[in-house]
Structures are given as C-alpha cells and as structure tokens.
Design a protein around this motif. Structure first.
Motif, PDB file in Angstrom:
ATOM      1  N   PHE A 101       0.738  -1.629   0.347  1.00 40.86           N
ATOM      2  CA  PHE A 101       0.417  -0.138  -0.092  1.00 40.86           C
ATOM      3  C   PHE A 101       0.897   1.793  -0.252  1.00 40.86           C
ATOM      4  N   GLN A 102       2.228   1.678   0.489  1.00 39.81           N
ATOM      5  CA  GLN A 102       2.768   2.233   0.535  1.00 39.81           C
ATOM      6  C   GLN A 102       2.894   2.509  -1.130  1.00 39.81           C
ATOM      7  N   VAL A 103       3.446   1.786  -1.913  1.00 42.75           N
ATOM      8  CA  VAL A 103       4.065   1.752  -3.494  1.00 42.75           C
ATOM      9  C   VAL A 103       2.199   2.269  -4.193  1.00 42.75           C
ATOM     10  N   TYR A 104       1.576   1.915  -3.792  1.00 38.40           N
ATOM     11  CA  TYR A 104       0.197   1.966  -4.764  1.00 38.40           C
ATOM     12  C   TYR A 104      -0.149   3.694  -3.608  1.00 38.40           C
ATOM     13  N   PHE A 105       0.045   3.882  -3.047  1.00 41.25           N
ATOM     14  CA  PHE A 105      -0.833   5.306  -2.754  1.00 41.25           C
ATOM     15  C   PHE A 105       0.463   6.062  -3.480  1.00 41.25           C
ATOM     16  N   ASN A 106       1.892   6.271  -2.732  1.00 45.64           N
ATOM     17  CA  ASN A 106       3.257   6.988  -4.120  1.00 45.64           C
ATOM     18  C   ASN A 106       2.375   7.067  -5.014  1.00 45.64           C
ATOM     19  N   HIS A 107       1.828   5.851  -5.532  1.00 49.41           N
ATOM     20  CA  HIS A 107       1.878   5.987  -7.679  1.00 49.41           C
ATOM     21  C   HIS A 107       0.660   6.575  -7.425  1.00 49.41           C
ATOM     22  N   LYS A 108      -0.657   6.655  -6.756  1.00 52.15           N
ATOM     23  CA  LYS A 108      -1.389   7.441  -6.671  1.00 52.15           C
ATOM     24  C   LYS A 108      -1.642   8.770  -6.538  1.00 52.15           C
ATOM     25  N   THR A 113       6.527  12.307   1.090  1.00 52.98           N
ATOM     26  CA  THR A 113       7.020  12.933   2.348  1.00 52.98           C
ATOM     27  C   THR A 113       6.347  12.155   2.969  1.00 52.98           C
ATOM     28  N   LEU A 114       5.686  10.579   3.091  1.00 53.07           N
ATOM     29  CA  LEU A 114       4.613  10.555   3.119  1.00 53.07           C
ATOM     30  C   LEU A 114       5.797   8.770   3.846  1.00 53.07           C
ATOM     31  N   ALA A 115       6.372   8.880   3.115  1.00 55.64           N
ATOM     32  CA  ALA A 115       7.364   7.912   3.138  1.00 55.64           C
ATOM     33  C   ALA A 115       8.084   7.552   4.567  1.00 55.64           C
ATOM     34  N   LEU A 116       8.267   8.618   4.730  1.00 59.68           N
ATOM     35  CA  LEU A 116       9.219   9.875   6.079  1.00 59.68           C
ATOM     36  C   LEU A 116       8.150   8.718   7.126  1.00 59.68           C
ATOM     37  N   PHE A 117       7.270   8.280   7.341  1.00 58.37           N
ATOM     38  CA  PHE A 117       6.058   8.277   8.498  1.00 58.37           C
ATOM     39  C   PHE A 117       5.990   7.074   8.275  1.00 58.37           C
ATOM     40  N   THR A 118       5.542   6.899   7.118  1.00 62.95           N
ATOM     41  CA  THR A 118       5.411   4.533   7.277  1.00 62.95           C
ATOM     42  C   THR A 118       6.211   4.245   6.637  1.00 62.95           C
ATOM     43  N   LEU A 119       7.712   4.455   5.916  1.00 59.82           N
ATOM     44  CA  LEU A 119       9.061   3.464   6.202  1.00 59.82           C
ATOM     45  C   LEU A 119       9.260   2.815   7.491  1.00 59.82           C
ATOM     46  N   PRO A 120       9.406   3.429   8.348  1.00 54.36           N
ATOM     47  CA  PRO A 120      10.102   3.252   9.623  1.00 54.36           C
ATOM     48  C   PRO A 120       9.520   2.529  10.482  1.00 54.36           C
ATOM     49  N   VAL A 121       7.583   2.039  10.210  1.00 54.58           N
ATOM     50  CA  VAL A 121       6.918   1.738  10.678  1.00 54.58           C
ATOM     51  C   VAL A 121       7.275   0.068   9.786  1.00 54.58           C
ATOM     52  N   GLY A 168      -0.024   7.167   8.762  1.00 51.56           N
ATOM     53  CA  GLY A 168       1.181   8.108   8.779  1.00 51.56           C
ATOM     54  C   GLY A 168       0.105   9.419   7.784  1.00 51.56           C
ATOM     55  N   ALA A 169      -0.562   9.591   7.258  1.00 50.88           N
ATOM     56  CA  ALA A 169      -0.876  10.579   6.736  1.00 50.88           C
ATOM     57  C   ALA A 169      -1.860  11.411   8.116  1.00 50.88           C
ATOM     58  N   ALA A 170      -2.546  10.924   9.177  1.00 51.16           N
ATOM     59  CA  ALA A 170      -2.956  11.391  10.269  1.00 51.16           C
ATOM     60  C   ALA A 170      -1.719  12.331  10.620  1.00 51.16           C
ATOM     61  N   LEU A 171       0.097  11.505  10.997  1.00 51.55           N
ATOM     62  CA  LEU A 171       0.599  12.476  11.972  1.00 51.55           C
ATOM     63  C   LEU A 171       0.851  13.351  10.824  1.00 51.55           C
TER      64      LEU A 171
END
Length: 285
Positions: A101-108, A113-121, A168-171
């Motif tokens: 879903f990181q790949v999907y939402f990044n593509h869409k 910048t969202l990756a800064l909060f999802t990738l650490p998890v 990630g988006a909420a943070l």
C-alpha cells in the motif's frame, strides 16, 4: 530454500533502509534549497537532484516489495503451505501489506513525504522479523484448515498494511500546522489519503473478523471466545468503524479524525503483539 527466503528478507530490510535514507535526503535537500532562496538558475540545478533521488527512493521501495514477495514465494515452496501460520509468517505478510500500500498510494497521490512516516514502521517490522526463528515448525491442529486460515490472515495483513498509510497521513495532518515548509502535503490531501486508506482497511477488517469467527467455530467449537486477540481485533474494528461513521455522517476532517486514526493504528499494533503479554488461543501468532 528457507535460507534464500531469509536472505531476501534481509535484502528487503536493507532496501527499505536505503529508501528511507533517500527520502530523508530528498526532504532535507528540498527544504534547504527553498529556505536559502537561491537564484532561479541555481534552484533549477538543485531541483533536478531531488527529482532523481525521489525516483531512486520510489524504485527502492518497489524493489523491496518484489524482494519480499519472492521471499514469501520461496518459503511457500520450501514448506509446502501458504506462509501465514505463525508469528514469523504473519509478521512477514504484515510487512508485505504495508509495502504494497505504500507503493500504491505513492503512485496514486505522489505524496512522497508520506514515506518518512510509513517506512520506519515497515523497517521496524522487518527488523523484528529477523529476530524470529524462520524454521518451518509443524502446524498445530487448529491451523490445519488451510483455505479459511489463509484468507483470514491474508485479509488481516492487507487491512493492517493499508492502515499504516492512514496512520502516516494522520500524523502528517497533525504536524502540518507546525511545518512551514511548502513541500509538506496540504492537509486536504492528507485527509483524503487517510480516508481512502481506511476505506480499504475497514471492509478487510470486517471480512477478517467474520472469517476468523467461522474458523474458530471449526477449530475450537465456538464462534467467539473473548480471547485477548479477538477482543483487541474487535476494538480495532470499532475504532475504524467510528472513524468512517464520523467522516461520512458527521464530516469529521480535523484533528479529532486524525487522532482517531493514530489510536486505531496503536490498537492494531496492540492486537498484533498483545499475545506476548496475554497469551490466549492466538498465542502462536
């Protein structure tokens, strides 16, 4: 073959770490370029670098997804069963869902910048997996209803994976008033990403709970036992249901909605790790 599967899992962790580093570099470079107010010529020159870094960072995440998919397929081939039956395999599928879903939402949405909060998890989950035994232990009798178990756990992995994007988006939404950088995604976009992530999460959580109840009746002779993991899953489902109800019926779009998603993801983490402290029927995973 199990060893090759484990090597690919290590490779996935390295790729995610490299992608996160690239995203940090991209964000810092973009922020520094704007804060220094360089001339238009030098801005153009510096601006080409973040675009290149972003391309490589996104590519590394895609490669990580491919590597983890290959790792799961190899494990499947080595064990002769779908790799969803113990803590190691469930954690791996959880990480896979998050990457997907990181790949999907990044593509869409291109909200890099969202990756800064999802990738650490995701990276934390991958590191956790490396601490678990990857040996192929025999299945306990309750887990031998393979098709139902597979769908039940797979929907859990997908729902949890989508939830990390909402988290990630909420943070980022909550931090937005404190960030003066123009490259930060607009609150409206973050709210939209979080909502779309929950639109995926909630139905999958619902299917997971229904299938889990059917499976429990087959395996243990009862649909519901208030087992700690079952109870935590129900609480998580209620939180995401409350968010959707408030978002759709009452048009919640502010900090309260964002905090609800943060609490929801904390509930997911508690559901996932709770068996370490509370045991119960789900103590195997």
């Amino acid at each position: 073959m199990l060893e090759f599967s484990q090597i690919l899992l290590f490779a996935t962790a390295i790729l995610v770490a490299l992608a996160f580093t690239a995203y940090v570099l991209l964000t810092f470079t973009a922020w520094r370029t704007r804060s220094q107010k360089v001339t238009s010529v030098s801005s153009t020159s510096a601006g080409s670098q973040p675009k290149g870094v972003a391309w490589y960072a996104s590519g590394l995440v895609v490669l990580a997804l491919v590597a983890l998919t290959a790792s799961m397929i190899l494990r499947w081939a080595a064990t002769g069963k779908v790799p969803l039956a113990n803590q190691y395999e469930f954690a791996t599928s959880f990480a896979w869902g998050m990457l997907l879903f990181q790949v999907y939402f990044n593509h869409k949405y291109h909200a890099r910048t969202l990756a800064l909060f999802t990738l650490p998890v995701i990276l934390a989950m991958l590191v956790y997996i490396t601490t678990l035994s990857y040996e192929n232990d025999p299945l306990m009798p309750a887990l031998q209803n393979s098709p139902l178990l597979t769908i039940h756990v797979f929907t859990a992995a997908l729902s949890y994976g989508a939830a990390v994007v909402g988290f990630g988006a909420a943070l980022m939404f909550l931090l937005a008033p404190r960030i003066s950088w123009r490259g930060w995604p607009k609150p409206e976009l973050l709210d939209e990403i979080a909502y779309k992530a929950v639109v995926i999460t909630f139905p999958l959580l619902t299917i997971m709970i229904i299938l889990g109840s059917i499976w429990a009746n087959i395996a243990w002779g009862r649909y519901w036992a208030w087992d700690p993991k079952e109870t935590a899953a129900l609480v998580t489902w209620l939180i995401y249901g409350a968010y959707l109800h408030a978002r759709v019926v009452r048009d919640w779009r502010g900090n309260k909605a964002a905090w609800l998603l943060v609490i929801g993801f904390v509930a997911i983490i508690f559901t996932f790790f709770g068996n370490y402290w509370f045991g119960g029927l789900h103590s195997y995973a």
